[in-house]
Scaffold this motif. Sequence first.
Motif, mmCIF file in Angstrom:
data_model
loop_
_atom_site.group_PDB
_atom_site.id
_atom_site.type_symbol
_atom_site.label_atom_id
_atom_site.label_comp_id
_atom_site.label_asym_id
_atom_site.label_seq_id
_atom_site.Cartn_x
_atom_site.Cartn_y
_atom_site.Cartn_z
ATOM 1 N N ALA A 28 -15.527 -6.618 -16.019
ATOM 2 C CA ALA A 28 -15.228 -7.191 -14.711
ATOM 3 C C ALA A 28 -13.825 -7.807 -14.721
ATOM 4 O O ALA A 28 -13.411 -8.413 -15.715
ATOM 5 N N SER A 29 -13.109 -7.635 -13.635
ATOM 6 C CA SER A 29 -11.795 -8.269 -13.522
ATOM 7 C C SER A 29 -11.968 -9.763 -13.282
ATOM 8 O O SER A 29 -13.058 -10.238 -12.945
ATOM 9 N N SER A 30 -10.902 -10.504 -13.473
ATOM 10 C CA SER A 30 -10.912 -11.946 -13.248
ATOM 11 C C SER A 30 -9.528 -12.346 -12.758
ATOM 12 O O SER A 30 -8.586 -11.542 -12.836
ATOM 13 N N PRO A 31 -9.366 -13.564 -12.284
ATOM 14 C CA PRO A 31 -8.020 -13.986 -11.879
ATOM 15 C C PRO A 31 -6.991 -13.825 -12.992
ATOM 16 O O PRO A 31 -5.833 -13.503 -12.728
ATOM 17 N N LEU A 32 -7.400 -14.021 -14.250
ATOM 18 C CA LEU A 32 -6.466 -13.872 -15.366
ATOM 19 C C LEU A 32 -6.057 -12.421 -15.536
ATOM 20 O O LEU A 32 -4.856 -12.114 -15.646
ATOM 21 N N SER A 33 -7.009 -11.504 -15.567
ATOM 22 C CA SER A 33 -6.641 -10.088 -15.728
ATOM 23 C C SER A 33 -5.813 -9.608 -14.541
ATOM 24 O O SER A 33 -4.863 -8.830 -14.716
ATOM 25 N N ASP A 34 -6.146 -10.093 -13.341
ATOM 26 C CA ASP A 34 -5.362 -9.722 -12.154
ATOM 27 C C ASP A 34 -3.922 -10.226 -12.277
ATOM 28 O O ASP A 34 -2.969 -9.511 -11.932
ATOM 29 N N ARG B 38 -7.608 -6.818 -22.815
ATOM 30 C CA ARG B 38 -8.704 -7.013 -21.848
ATOM 31 C C ARG B 38 -8.254 -6.681 -20.422
ATOM 32 O O ARG B 38 -9.063 -6.224 -19.605
ATOM 33 N N ALA B 39 -6.987 -6.919 -20.119
ATOM 34 C CA ALA B 39 -6.489 -6.563 -18.789
ATOM 35 C C ALA B 39 -6.589 -5.054 -18.571
ATOM 36 O O ALA B 39 -6.944 -4.586 -17.476
ATOM 37 N N ILE B 40 -6.300 -4.288 -19.629
ATOM 38 C CA ILE B 40 -6.446 -2.830 -19.545
ATOM 39 C C ILE B 40 -7.924 -2.466 -19.365
ATOM 40 O O ILE B 40 -8.266 -1.556 -18.602
ATOM 41 N N TRP B 41 -8.810 -3.172 -20.070
ATOM 42 C CA TRP B 41 -10.243 -2.924 -19.897
ATOM 43 C C TRP B 41 -10.649 -3.143 -18.445
ATOM 44 O O TRP B 41 -11.434 -2.365 -17.879
ATOM 45 N N ALA B 42 -10.133 -4.235 -17.859
ATOM 46 C CA ALA B 42 -10.473 -4.526 -16.463
ATOM 47 C C ALA B 42 -9.934 -3.434 -15.543
ATOM 48 O O ALA B 42 -10.615 -3.008 -14.590
ATOM 49 N N TYR B 43 -8.721 -2.958 -15.821
ATOM 50 C CA TYR B 43 -8.144 -1.892 -15.004
ATOM 51 C C TYR B 43 -9.008 -0.641 -15.064
ATOM 52 O O TYR B 43 -9.230 0.031 -14.051
ATOM 53 N N ASP B 44 -9.527 -0.331 -16.271
ATOM 54 C CA ASP B 44 -10.359 0.858 -16.455
ATOM 55 C C ASP B 44 -11.755 0.695 -15.879
ATOM 56 O O ASP B 44 -12.501 1.680 -15.773
ATOM 57 N N GLY B 45 -12.145 -0.526 -15.576
ATOM 58 C CA GLY B 45 -13.506 -0.785 -15.132
ATOM 59 C C GLY B 45 -14.486 -0.971 -16.267
ATOM 60 O O GLY B 45 -15.699 -0.960 -16.059
ATOM 61 N N ARG B 46 -13.971 -1.154 -17.499
ATOM 62 C CA ARG B 46 -14.855 -1.369 -18.648
ATOM 63 C C ARG B 46 -15.365 -2.802 -18.714
ATOM 64 O O ARG B 46 -16.290 -3.101 -19.473
ATOM 65 N N ILE C 52 -2.208 -10.846 -15.014
ATOM 66 C CA ILE C 52 -1.475 -10.088 -16.029
ATOM 67 C C ILE C 52 -1.077 -8.722 -15.498
ATOM 68 O O ILE C 52 0.081 -8.295 -15.613
ATOM 69 N N LEU C 53 -2.026 -8.026 -14.893
ATOM 70 C CA LEU C 53 -1.720 -6.685 -14.389
ATOM 71 C C LEU C 53 -0.672 -6.715 -13.281
ATOM 72 O O LEU C 53 0.166 -5.801 -13.185
ATOM 73 N N SER C 54 -0.672 -7.773 -12.479
ATOM 74 C CA SER C 54 0.307 -7.850 -11.389
ATOM 75 C C SER C 54 1.729 -7.953 -11.927
ATOM 76 O O SER C 54 2.681 -7.509 -11.271
ATOM 77 N N GLU C 55 1.888 -8.535 -13.133
ATOM 78 C CA GLU C 55 3.219 -8.615 -13.737
ATOM 79 C C GLU C 55 3.782 -7.230 -14.031
ATOM 80 O O GLU C 55 5.003 -7.058 -14.141
ATOM 81 N N PHE C 56 2.900 -6.258 -14.185
ATOM 82 C CA PHE C 56 3.321 -4.891 -14.491
ATOM 83 C C PHE C 56 3.101 -3.966 -13.299
ATOM 84 O O PHE C 56 3.008 -2.748 -13.462
ATOM 85 N N GLY C 57 3.035 -4.562 -12.113
ATOM 86 C CA GLY C 57 2.871 -3.774 -10.905
ATOM 87 C C GLY C 57 1.567 -3.014 -10.859
ATOM 88 O O GLY C 57 1.488 -1.960 -10.227
ATOM 89 N N ASN C 58 0.522 -3.556 -11.551
ATOM 90 C CA ASN C 58 -0.780 -2.885 -11.655
ATOM 91 C C ASN C 58 -0.651 -1.460 -12.178
ATOM 92 O O ASN C 58 -1.420 -0.576 -11.803
ATOM 93 N N ASN C 59 0.328 -1.280 -13.061
ATOM 94 C CA ASN C 59 0.619 0.044 -13.608
ATOM 95 C C ASN C 59 0.504 -0.009 -15.136
ATOM 96 O O ASN C 59 1.408 -0.523 -15.812
ATOM 97 N N PRO C 60 -0.579 0.533 -15.706
ATOM 98 C CA PRO C 60 -0.735 0.513 -17.166
ATOM 99 C C PRO C 60 0.410 1.186 -17.911
ATOM 100 O O PRO C 60 0.720 0.804 -19.042
ATOM 101 N N GLU C 61 1.050 2.185 -17.311
ATOM 102 C CA GLU C 61 2.164 2.836 -17.987
ATOM 103 C C GLU C 61 3.321 1.859 -18.207
ATOM 104 O O GLU C 61 3.997 1.905 -19.241
ATOM 105 N N ALA C 62 3.544 0.966 -17.241
ATOM 106 C CA ALA C 62 4.592 -0.045 -17.410
ATOM 107 C C ALA C 62 4.236 -0.989 -18.551
ATOM 108 O O ALA C 62 5.107 -1.409 -19.323
ATOM 109 N N LEU C 63 2.951 -1.308 -18.688
ATOM 110 C CA LEU C 63 2.495 -2.163 -19.783
ATOM 111 C C LEU C 63 2.693 -1.460 -21.133
ATOM 112 O O LEU C 63 3.161 -2.072 -22.103
#
Length: 293
Positions: free
Chosen positions: A172-178, A162-170, A180-191
Motif C-alpha cells: 500500500a502507498s503512504s504519504p511517505l512513499s508518495d 519500498r517506494a518502488i514497491w508502492a509504485y508496483d502495487g506490491r 519520495i516518488l513525487s521527487e522523481f516525477g512518479n517515474n521509476p526510470e528517473a529513480l
Amino acid sequence: MNESLFLGIDGGGTKCRARLRDAEGNFLGEGTGGPSNIRLDPDLVWNSILTACREAIAQAGLQEADFKRIHAGMGAAGAGQTSAVERLMSRPHPFASFSIDTDAHTAWLGAFGGGDGAILIVGTGSCGYGGVGGRRYYVGGWGYEISDEGSGAAIGREALRRAIWAYDGRMASSPLSDAILSEFGNNPEALVDWVGKARPSDYARYAPLVLQHALQRDPLGIRLIQDAAAGMAQIATRLLDLGAPAICLFGGLSEPLRPWLPPPLQQAVTQPKADALDGAILLGREASPRRPR
C-alpha cells in the motif's frame, strides 16, 4: 617553553578538526580544515590536517616552530585500511610524534578513557566498536551496500526500495512513499538513473524525511524506523554480549533513533566522558615518550 603539547585530530570525509592541550590537560586552541578521509590523496589530507593544526596553535598564541613539541593523535575515517595509512605516513610531518587509528577507536578512547565499554556510531553509516579486557572488537561498518544497519544510508536505501514497491502495487502507498516518488516525477526510470550516481550521503538525505513521517504515524515511516532501530539493537546486543558494560551513542541519528531501541538497551546507554578529539589527544599521549620522574 619546552613542555610537550598534545594535539587531537578528528579526520572525516568533509572536514578535519584539531584540538590542542598542554601537558596538564588545559585547553589551548582548536581549528578546522578540509576533507581528511585518509583514503583521499595524502597531500590533500595533510593540507587539511595542517590547516586545522595551524589554526589551533595560532589560537593558542604559538608559532609554527612549536610543532616540534607537539605529540599528535588522529582518529581518521578510512584508517582501517592499512594501505591508506601507509600512504599518509609516507609523507613527512612536523610533529614530535604522530599516531593514527580509526575514528571509532578515538571516539571510544574519549568515551571511556581507555576502559571497558563500547560505542555505536550511527550517522550516514554505522559501526559498533568496543574495548573489553584489552581486546578490541568491531561490529558492522562494512558499508551501506551490505551492512551499516540503522544508518542514514540504509534508511534511505530501504525507503526508496519500498517506494518502488508502492509504485508496483506490491504494498500500500503512504504519504511517505508518495513524497519520495513525487521527487522523481512518479517515474521509476528517473529513480534508477539517480541510483546509478548516488553516494551514501545521497541516500542518507532521506532519513530525516522518514523520521518525520514516522512521528506523524505514517505506517511506512514507522516500519522503516523500527527496522533501523532493530539493526542498531543487533549491533548493540553483540557488543554487550562481548562483555562491554555500557554503550555510548555517537552520530547524527543516534539520538533520534534512541527512543525506538528496546528498553533494556536504552538502559545500557551512558554518556561519554569526553569526545573523539580528546580521545585522539589520549592516543597521542599514549604514543609519546614517557619522561623519567
